[in-house]
Scaffold this motif. Structure first.
Motif, PDB file in Angstrom:
ATOM      1  N   ALA A 162       0.836  -1.197   0.000  1.00  0.00           N
ATOM      2  CA  ALA A 162       0.000   0.000   0.000  1.00  0.00           C
ATOM      3  C   ALA A 162       0.871   1.248   0.000  1.00  0.00           C
ATOM      4  CB  ALA A 162      -0.913  -0.003   1.218  1.00  0.00           C
ATOM      5  N   GLY A 163       0.515   2.190  -0.862  1.00  0.00           N
ATOM      6  CA  GLY A 163       1.240   3.451  -0.911  1.00  0.00           C
ATOM      7  C   GLY A 163       2.395   3.474  -1.891  1.00  0.00           C
ATOM      8  N   MET A 164       2.747   2.319  -2.469  1.00  0.00           N
ATOM      9  CA  MET A 164       3.845   2.307  -3.425  1.00  0.00           C
ATOM     10  C   MET A 164       3.387   2.905  -4.765  1.00  0.00           C
ATOM     11  SD  MET A 164       6.597   1.246  -2.155  1.00  0.00           S
ATOM     12  CE  MET A 164       6.809   0.960  -0.406  1.00  0.00           C
ATOM     13  N   PRO A 165       4.266   3.649  -5.435  1.00  0.00           N
ATOM     14  CA  PRO A 165       3.893   4.203  -6.740  1.00  0.00           C
ATOM     15  C   PRO A 165       3.546   3.095  -7.726  1.00  0.00           C
ATOM     16  CG  PRO A 165       5.930   5.181  -5.913  1.00  0.00           C
ATOM     17  CD  PRO A 165       5.609   4.049  -5.006  1.00  0.00           C
ATOM     18  N   ALA A 166       2.526   3.325  -8.533  1.00  0.00           N
ATOM     19  CA  ALA A 166       2.055   2.303  -9.458  1.00  0.00           C
ATOM     20  C   ALA A 166       3.119   1.914 -10.475  1.00  0.00           C
ATOM     21  CB  ALA A 166       0.791   2.803 -10.179  1.00  0.00           C
ATOM     22  N   TRP A 167       3.990   2.856 -10.824  1.00  0.00           N
ATOM     23  CA  TRP A 167       4.962   2.589 -11.882  1.00  0.00           C
ATOM     24  C   TRP A 167       6.020   1.551 -11.492  1.00  0.00           C
ATOM     25  CZ3 TRP A 167       9.688   3.662  -9.961  1.00  0.00           C
ATOM     26  CH2 TRP A 167       9.829   4.690  -9.035  1.00  0.00           C
ATOM     27  N   VAL A 168       6.157   1.286 -10.200  1.00  0.00           N
ATOM     28  CA  VAL A 168       7.173   0.315  -9.765  1.00  0.00           C
ATOM     29  C   VAL A 168       6.903  -1.045 -10.414  1.00  0.00           C
ATOM     30  CG1 VAL A 168       8.184  -0.881  -7.776  1.00  0.00           C
ATOM     31  CG2 VAL A 168       7.575   1.527  -7.596  1.00  0.00           C
ATOM     32  N   LYS A 169       5.625  -1.403 -10.585  1.00  0.00           N
ATOM     33  CA  LYS A 169       5.280  -2.696 -11.183  1.00  0.00           C
ATOM     34  C   LYS A 169       5.694  -2.790 -12.647  1.00  0.00           C
ATOM     35  CE  LYS A 169       1.158  -3.316  -8.287  1.00  0.00           C
ATOM     36  NZ  LYS A 169      -0.322  -3.507  -8.285  1.00  0.00           N
ATOM     37  N   ASP A 170       5.819  -1.666 -13.320  1.00  0.00           N
ATOM     38  CA  ASP A 170       6.037  -1.668 -14.761  1.00  0.00           C
ATOM     39  C   ASP A 170       7.496  -1.553 -15.164  1.00  0.00           C
ATOM     40  OD1 ASP A 170       3.242  -1.757 -15.070  1.00  0.00           O
ATOM     41  OD2 ASP A 170       3.106   0.434 -14.912  1.00  0.00           O
ATOM     42  N   LEU A 171       8.402  -1.565 -14.204  1.00  0.00           N
ATOM     43  CA  LEU A 171       9.809  -1.444 -14.545  1.00  0.00           C
ATOM     44  C   LEU A 171      10.303  -2.684 -15.286  1.00  0.00           C
ATOM     45  CD1 LEU A 171      11.165   0.059 -11.193  1.00  0.00           C
ATOM     46  CD2 LEU A 171      10.745   1.280 -13.342  1.00  0.00           C
ATOM     47  N   SER A 172      11.310  -2.493 -16.102  1.00  0.00           N
ATOM     48  CA  SER A 172      11.855  -3.603 -16.884  1.00  0.00           C
ATOM     49  C   SER A 172      12.590  -4.593 -15.977  1.00  0.00           C
ATOM     50  CB  SER A 172      12.810  -3.075 -17.949  1.00  0.00           C
ATOM     51  OG  SER A 172      13.927  -2.445 -17.335  1.00  0.00           O
ATOM     52  N   GLY A 173      12.847  -5.780 -16.504  1.00  0.00           N
ATOM     53  CA  GLY A 173      13.430  -6.856 -15.728  1.00  0.00           C
ATOM     54  C   GLY A 173      14.842  -6.596 -15.255  1.00  0.00           C
ATOM     55  N   GLN A 174      15.600  -5.751 -15.953  1.00  0.00           N
ATOM     56  CA  GLN A 174      16.986  -5.469 -15.590  1.00  0.00           C
ATOM     57  C   GLN A 174      17.164  -4.135 -14.891  1.00  0.00           C
ATOM     58  OE1 GLN A 174      19.351  -7.854 -16.038  1.00  0.00           O
ATOM     59  NE2 GLN A 174      17.575  -9.056 -16.686  1.00  0.00           N
ATOM     60  N   ALA A 175      16.065  -3.462 -14.569  1.00  0.00           N
ATOM     61  CA  ALA A 175      16.148  -2.127 -13.981  1.00  0.00           C
ATOM     62  C   ALA A 175      16.886  -2.169 -12.640  1.00  0.00           C
ATOM     63  CB  ALA A 175      14.754  -1.551 -13.795  1.00  0.00           C
ATOM     64  N   CYS A 176      17.538  -1.075 -12.323  1.00  0.00           N
ATOM     65  CA  CYS A 176      18.268  -0.946 -11.057  1.00  0.00           C
ATOM     66  C   CYS A 176      18.212   0.523 -10.660  1.00  0.00           C
ATOM     67  CB  CYS A 176      19.714  -1.401 -11.238  1.00  0.00           C
ATOM     68  SG  CYS A 176      20.625  -1.625  -9.692  1.00  0.00           S
ATOM     69  N   ALA A 177      17.915   0.784  -9.405  1.00  0.00           N
ATOM     70  CA  ALA A 177      17.624   2.152  -8.979  1.00  0.00           C
ATOM     71  C   ALA A 177      18.652   2.660  -7.982  1.00  0.00           C
ATOM     72  CB  ALA A 177      16.228   2.223  -8.377  1.00  0.00           C
ATOM     73  N   LEU A 178      18.780   3.991  -7.955  1.00  0.00           N
ATOM     74  CA  LEU A 178      19.547   4.676  -6.922  1.00  0.00           C
ATOM     75  C   LEU A 178      18.628   5.669  -6.216  1.00  0.00           C
ATOM     76  CD1 LEU A 178      22.937   5.462  -8.720  1.00  0.00           C
ATOM     77  CD2 LEU A 178      22.457   3.608  -7.106  1.00  0.00           C
ATOM     78  N   LEU A 179      18.553   5.544  -4.913  1.00  0.00           N
ATOM     79  CA  LEU A 179      17.837   6.500  -4.075  1.00  0.00           C
ATOM     80  C   LEU A 179      18.886   7.471  -3.539  1.00  0.00           C
ATOM     81  CD1 LEU A 179      15.396   7.551  -2.473  1.00  0.00           C
ATOM     82  CD2 LEU A 179      15.783   5.712  -0.833  1.00  0.00           C
ATOM     83  N   ILE A 180      18.746   8.737  -3.882  1.00  0.00           N
ATOM     84  CA  ILE A 180      19.794   9.732  -3.609  1.00  0.00           C
ATOM     85  C   ILE A 180      19.250  10.772  -2.638  1.00  0.00           C
ATOM     86  CG2 ILE A 180      21.396  11.381  -4.642  1.00  0.00           C
ATOM     87  CD1 ILE A 180      20.837   9.938  -7.348  1.00  0.00           C
ATOM     88  N   GLU A 181      20.045  11.089  -1.632  1.00  0.00           N
ATOM     89  CA  GLU A 181      19.679  12.157  -0.705  1.00  0.00           C
ATOM     90  C   GLU A 181      20.819  13.155  -0.601  1.00  0.00           C
ATOM     91  OE1 GLU A 181      17.344  11.642   3.042  1.00  0.00           O
ATOM     92  OE2 GLU A 181      19.241  12.189   3.997  1.00  0.00           O
ATOM     93  N   SER A 182      20.444  14.419  -0.520  1.00  0.00           N
ATOM     94  CA  SER A 182      21.421  15.481  -0.300  1.00  0.00           C
ATOM     95  C   SER A 182      20.916  16.341   0.857  1.00  0.00           C
ATOM     96  CB  SER A 182      21.590  16.339  -1.557  1.00  0.00           C
ATOM     97  OG  SER A 182      22.604  17.316  -1.364  1.00  0.00           O
ATOM     98  N   ARG A 183      21.846  16.806   1.689  1.00  0.00           N
ATOM     99  CA  ARG A 183      21.498  17.642   2.835  1.00  0.00           C
ATOM    100  C   ARG A 183      22.387  18.877   2.838  1.00  0.00           C
ATOM    101  NH1 ARG A 183      19.879  14.089   8.129  1.00  0.00           N
ATOM    102  NH2 ARG A 183      18.597  12.528   7.085  1.00  0.00           N
ATOM    103  N   ALA A 184      21.849  19.946   3.419  1.00  0.00           N
ATOM    104  CA  ALA A 184      22.621  21.190   3.468  1.00  0.00           C
ATOM    105  C   ALA A 184      22.173  22.029   4.652  1.00  0.00           C
ATOM    106  CB  ALA A 184      22.448  21.966   2.168  1.00  0.00           C
ATOM    107  N   ALA A 185      23.018  23.003   4.992  1.00  0.00           N
ATOM    108  CA  ALA A 185      22.720  23.874   6.129  1.00  0.00           C
ATOM    109  C   ALA A 185      21.676  24.925   5.790  1.00  0.00           C
ATOM    110  CB  ALA A 185      24.003  24.539   6.607  1.00  0.00           C
ATOM    111  N   SER A 186      21.486  25.220   4.498  1.00  0.00           N
ATOM    112  CA  SER A 186      20.488  26.208   4.084  1.00  0.00           C
ATOM    113  C   SER A 186      19.772  25.709   2.845  1.00  0.00           C
ATOM    114  CB  SER A 186      21.141  27.558   3.792  1.00  0.00           C
ATOM    115  OG  SER A 186      21.963  27.464   2.636  1.00  0.00           O
ATOM    116  N   GLN A 187      18.594  26.252   2.602  1.00  0.00           N
ATOM    117  CA  GLN A 187      17.825  25.816   1.443  1.00  0.00           C
ATOM    118  C   GLN A 187      18.498  26.238   0.141  1.00  0.00           C
ATOM    119  OE1 GLN A 187      13.776  27.415   0.684  1.00  0.00           O
ATOM    120  NE2 GLN A 187      13.111  25.275   0.737  1.00  0.00           N
TER     121      GLN A 187
END
Length: 937
Positions: free
Chosen positions: A312-337
């Motif tokens: 529940a809550g997962m984006p619908a497109w996750v099901k449609d990814l190709s068989g060899q797909a590979c993802a990177l979840l990227i985060e960046s942080r900083a002291a100011s916006q």
């Protein structure tokens, strides 16, 4: 073999009986950590001081008794178990000293990692290590395993951010590297030891090949074996010794305190998810990102994405990814916006040339980035929840050189196919080449064990030999990689580790067979069974994440331990063994002292509510069906009986006086087998309600007031400064805000069913709930008017398992937040107020809402640390008061600056008042006191 009699006799003199455990139930319960191994200790000792640790080690040394230390027991590789003596931390290891504006913090080993960060948050700082288990694991384990995490990398782990250490060696000697007197004494009495450590350092640095290998190994994330990098990083023997303790997994000594150099905790952050068409392109992007201002880069292979795509809550497109797909979840942080936005533009520009299959752009919206991180965090529990009953979940932890990451991923995938682990997934901390792979494994027959052995042999050869990587990146070597340390490190380095071990623990008493073992098959020994127990808990992976929020942990059993014992009982029953004594012990330890509030489910990776099992077992024991039915059908009479009992108690108070009545009721309760309630000065006086007025036709908005049965029967305590009943105070506040308050018909006969459900009478509970729902529908004109319930547990009970969608049901927090804030003018008081967020408020998702409302009412809000559930649990505060006592044992010290406490459950407030030395009231009392109606526009 049994423990030496001389050792046991000495321990009995040293440690009180209530902190020594040698009965079968307790030793089995403590014989479990988060790993897939189990050893049953002969003796468990809960220590409360360093002096006790020193004395125990001296006794163990003299009698050659092996000992193992445990903080939280969230270790994944078998570090925190023993078949000899297990030493666990008690309550008194939570000290902290924040220094120099938060740039340093000294912590005792019993502090939970997340709590340390909570203390540092006002300074904009945090500790460097950030393991996934940070909400449950403790500092002692974080340092002993050199645990890291998603953002920590190799630059901010315990080794790199260590500023000082207090330790106890195997002979009981103590060293505090920040105490000049301690250092001088240690140098005087352990000069030979320090010289030998210095010599080991000189030898290592003089061996170019070995020194180069060590430096190369720690260029990667690596916790395989002892921290040999200390021998090339330092020449001062005290520095060598203190850094050897980091990652030593309890085989060299006991860590009594640690001082960290903290790191910035930047407030501005954003996350993105980039899905690449192949593993190769995904991994080629990692070295590019390593040069960018990123704080975390998490890799998720297609299998891991597939494991969560139907949640529940997962984006619908996750099901449609190709068989060899590979993802990177990227985060960046900083002291100011503004700086953050510069970083995000730089990061995206660096990836412009890479082919992308799907992309979620960087977002600072908490709803978006929390959903993205949920994809990452839910992969492990997804595998755990889908596994076959009787199998365990194993999470391994390797490092490949980043430049060969794609090849490493593909080789691991090939090994999964070769050995038949079709469910296995890969995810991990890509910047460091650190991959976790998760698979399910049964150990109930030799063929399964042989499959696992062959797989691990192949993994070790692949990672350590073919790729020159690390077999353990951050989870510690433990038992499962101990046989492969020499394969990874080579003979010279391996023998160097043994020399260090022998130097610091010549008798070999500290955590034998962990990290270093002469047994080449130790990873295949003592494998933990996970037999079927009940569908409610069969998915439990015994991680221990549930334990910090359990009010009975330390009194009797934690949720993890309740499941462990119930599994064992069921397995013994199937084997035809006599479980009479075990079940007799479990009655009190497992059932009677469980609050069954379900907070454990909030922390559980697979959402197990151990309280559901407890309620089910109580239902199986419930033998008073007719009585329960009669009470349900004559609830008005039951309410009169409750008031009569309160009248009698109040009369006894007037006759005997409070102190004598408290002692007398305690004796009578014990004599009655906990059937008679425990009286305390916070016991309510009886309340009899007048017949409410009939609704009138006017322009005011209507609200249906559902007063809980406890609110209808229980008035304030005799000594309470507030003598207006909750029922009256609530009505006054609602009318002040401009509402017409109406009531359901025959309200004294109504009940949500919670008292019946908690006692194991679900049919009667459901009947009362449906009766109440019908009355509320009528009173609210078919759901036209909102319903205000004055007690959060009753609100939760009505909402559980579905509520008629026509009803607009609110607990006090939600109704005040949504309906009253805009109608009332707040004038905050100066006096600080303590807040207790009830279990039900947490389940309702209103915890922050409650705190925010109280912050409108007062200049200072106090939220006691470490109290997640008060343990009153309906009426258990009366019948099993030791649960309430234990849960609130730290409350009084925490609220000593306050004159009042606030909550949303009348029964919880009885226990809170008893243990705090201040009066706790419903939220409406505070809101009413500091508000006046807003002037009409």
């Amino acid at each position: 073999m049994s423990l030496p009699a001389a050792f046991l006799t000495a321990v009995e003199r040293l440690i009180p009986r209530e902190r020594r455990f040698d009965d079968p139930l307790s030793t089995l319960a403590f014989g479990t950590d988060a790993s897939f191994y189990r050893l049953i200790p002969k003796l468990v000792v809960r220590v409360e001081s360093e002096a006790e640790v020193v004395a125990l080690l001296q006794l163990a040394q003299a009698e050659r008794v092996p000992v193992t230390f445990r903080a939280a027991g969230t270790s994944l590789s078998g570090q925190a178990i023993s078949d000899s003596v297990l030493i666990v931390l008690g309550d008194n290891w939570n000290g902290r000293d924040i220094r120099e504006g938060g740039t340093q913090i000294r912590l005792q080993p019993g502090v939970i990692g997340a709590q340390a960060n909570a203390w540092l948050a006002p300074f904009g700082r945090k500790i460097g290590p950030d393991p996934a288990s940070i909400n449950a694991c403790k500092i002692g384990g974080i340092v002993a395993n050199n645990a890291s995490g998603m953002c920590c990398g190799t630059a901010q782990n315990s080794y790199q951010t260590l500023a000082g250490l207090r330790l106890v060696l195997a002979d009981g000697s103590v060293l505090d590297t920040e105490d000049a007197a301690s250092v001088a004494a240690f140098e005087q009495h352990h000069a030979a030891l320090l010289e030998q450590l210095a010599e080991l350092g000189r030898e290592t640095r003089a061996n170019p090949e070995l020194a180069a290998k060590i430096r190369h190994k720690y260029r990667l994330k690596n916790t395989t074996g002892l921290s040999l990098n200390t021998l090339v990083d330092y020449d001062r023997p005290l520095d060598i010794l203190s850094h050897l303790m980091v990652g030593s997994e309890g085989i060299l000594g006991f860590i009594s305190a640690v001082t960290y150099d903290t790191v910035p905790d930047h407030p501005h952050k954003a996350s993105a998810l980039i899905v690449f068409p192949t593993v190769e392109t995904c991994c080629q992007a990692v070295p590019v990102l390593k040069r960018q201002p990123v704080s975390a880069v998490e890799l998720l292979d297609r299998r891991s994405l597939r494991s969560v795509q139907n949640m529940a809550g997962m984006p619908a497109w996750v099901k449609d990814l190709s068989g060899q797909a590979c993802a990177l979840l990227i985060e960046s942080r900083a002291a100011s916006q503004s700086l953050l936005h510069e970083q995000l533009a730089q990061i995206m520009a660096s990836l412009a040339e890479f082919p992308v299959e799907k992309q979620v752009d960087f977002s600072e919206d908490p709803l978006v980035y929390n959903q993205l991180w949920r994809i990452r965090k839910d992969t492990f529990p997804a595998v755990g929840a889908a596994r076959e009953t009787g199998t365990t979940v194993i999470i391994e932890d390797v490092t490949f050189p980043v430049e060969r990451l794609a090849a490493g991923v593909n080789c691991l995938l090939a090994l999964f196919d070769k050995h038949g682990y079709a469910e296995a997934i890969i995810f991990g901390h890509a910047l460091e080449g650190n991959l976790h792979f998760v698979f399910t494994q049964g150990f109930d027959d030799p063929a399964q064990v042989a499959r696992y052995a062959a797989f691990m042999d192949d993994v070790a050869q692949l990672v350590a030999v073919e790729f020159g990587g690390s077999l353990k990146a951050e989870h510690g070597t433990g038992r499962n990689m101990a046989p492969f340390v020499e394969l990874e490190w080579g003979s010279d380095a391996y023998q160097l580790m043994w020399r260090i071990k022998t130097l610091l623990d010549p008798a070999g008493i500290l955590n034998p067979d962990v990290q270093l073992s002469r047994n080449a098959q130790i990873h295949l020994k003592h494998l933990k069974p996970l037999p079927a127990a009940d569908a409610i808990v069969d998915k439990c992976i015994e991680c221990g994440f549930c334990e910090p929020v359990c009010p009975s942990k330390g009194l009797t059993l934690s949720p993890r331990q309740r499941i462990v014992i119930w599994r064992d009982i069921q397995a013994k029953r199937r084997a035809g063994e006599d479980t009479t004594q075990l079940e007799r012990d479990y009655q009190y330890q497992g059932l009677d002292t469980c609050a069954a509030t379900g907070l454990c489910a909030q922390r559980c990776p697979v959402n197990i509510n151990t309280g559901d099992l407890v309620r089910q077992l109580r239902a199986e024991q419930a033998t008073h069906q007719r009585t329960a039915t009669w009470l349900a059908e004559h609830f008005h009479t039951a309410m009169q009986g409750t008031r009569a009992a309160l009248h009698a108690a109040n009369g006894a108070r007037l006759l005997l006086g409070a102190p004598l009545l408290a002692k007398t009721s305690d004796v009578l309760r014990r004599w009655s087998g906990n059937q008679l309630p425990q009286w305390t000065p916070a016991m309510p006086q009886p309340l009899r309600l007048a017949t409410p007025p009939a609704p009138v036709a006017d322009a005011r908005p209507r609200v249906v007031y559902l007063a809980a049965c406890v609110s209808r029967a229980m008035g304030p305590a005799a000594g309470d400064a507030e003598q207006v009943p909750l029922f009256t105070k609530t009505r006054q506040l609602l009318e002040k805000a401009g509402f017409q308050v109406v009531f359901p018909d025959h309200q004294d006969a109504l009940c949500c069913g919670q008292p019946f459900a908690s006692k194991g009478y679900p049919a009667q509970a459901e009947a009362k709930k449906q009766e109440l729902v019908a009355a509320l529908l009528k009173a609210s004109r078919g759901g036209l008017d909102p319903v205000y319930c004055d007690t959060s547990p009753c609100t939760l009970r009505l909402l559980q398992d579905g509520l008629d969608p026509r009803l607009q049901l609110h607990d006090p927090v939600k109704f005040i937040r949504e309906q009253l804030l805009e109608r009332l003018e707040f004038s905050p008081q100066q006096q600080p107020v303590a807040v207790h967020v009830t279990c039900s408020t947490q389940h309702l998702g209103e915890a922050q809402g409650l705190i925010d409302i109280v912050r409108r009412c007062t200049r200072e809000v106090v939220i006691p640390e470490g109290i997640h559930c008060c343990g009153f649990a309906g009426d258990k505060g009366f019948t099993t008061p030791e649960l309430n006592d234990h849960a609130l044992r730290t409350l009084k010290d925490a609220v000593q600056t306050c004159t009042e406490g606030i909550s949303t459950s009348r029964t919880c407030e009885i226990g809170l008042s008893s243990h705090s030395g201040i009066d706790y009231h419903g939220l409406v009392y505070l809101v009413d006191r500091v508000t006046r109606p807003k002037a009409a526009p």
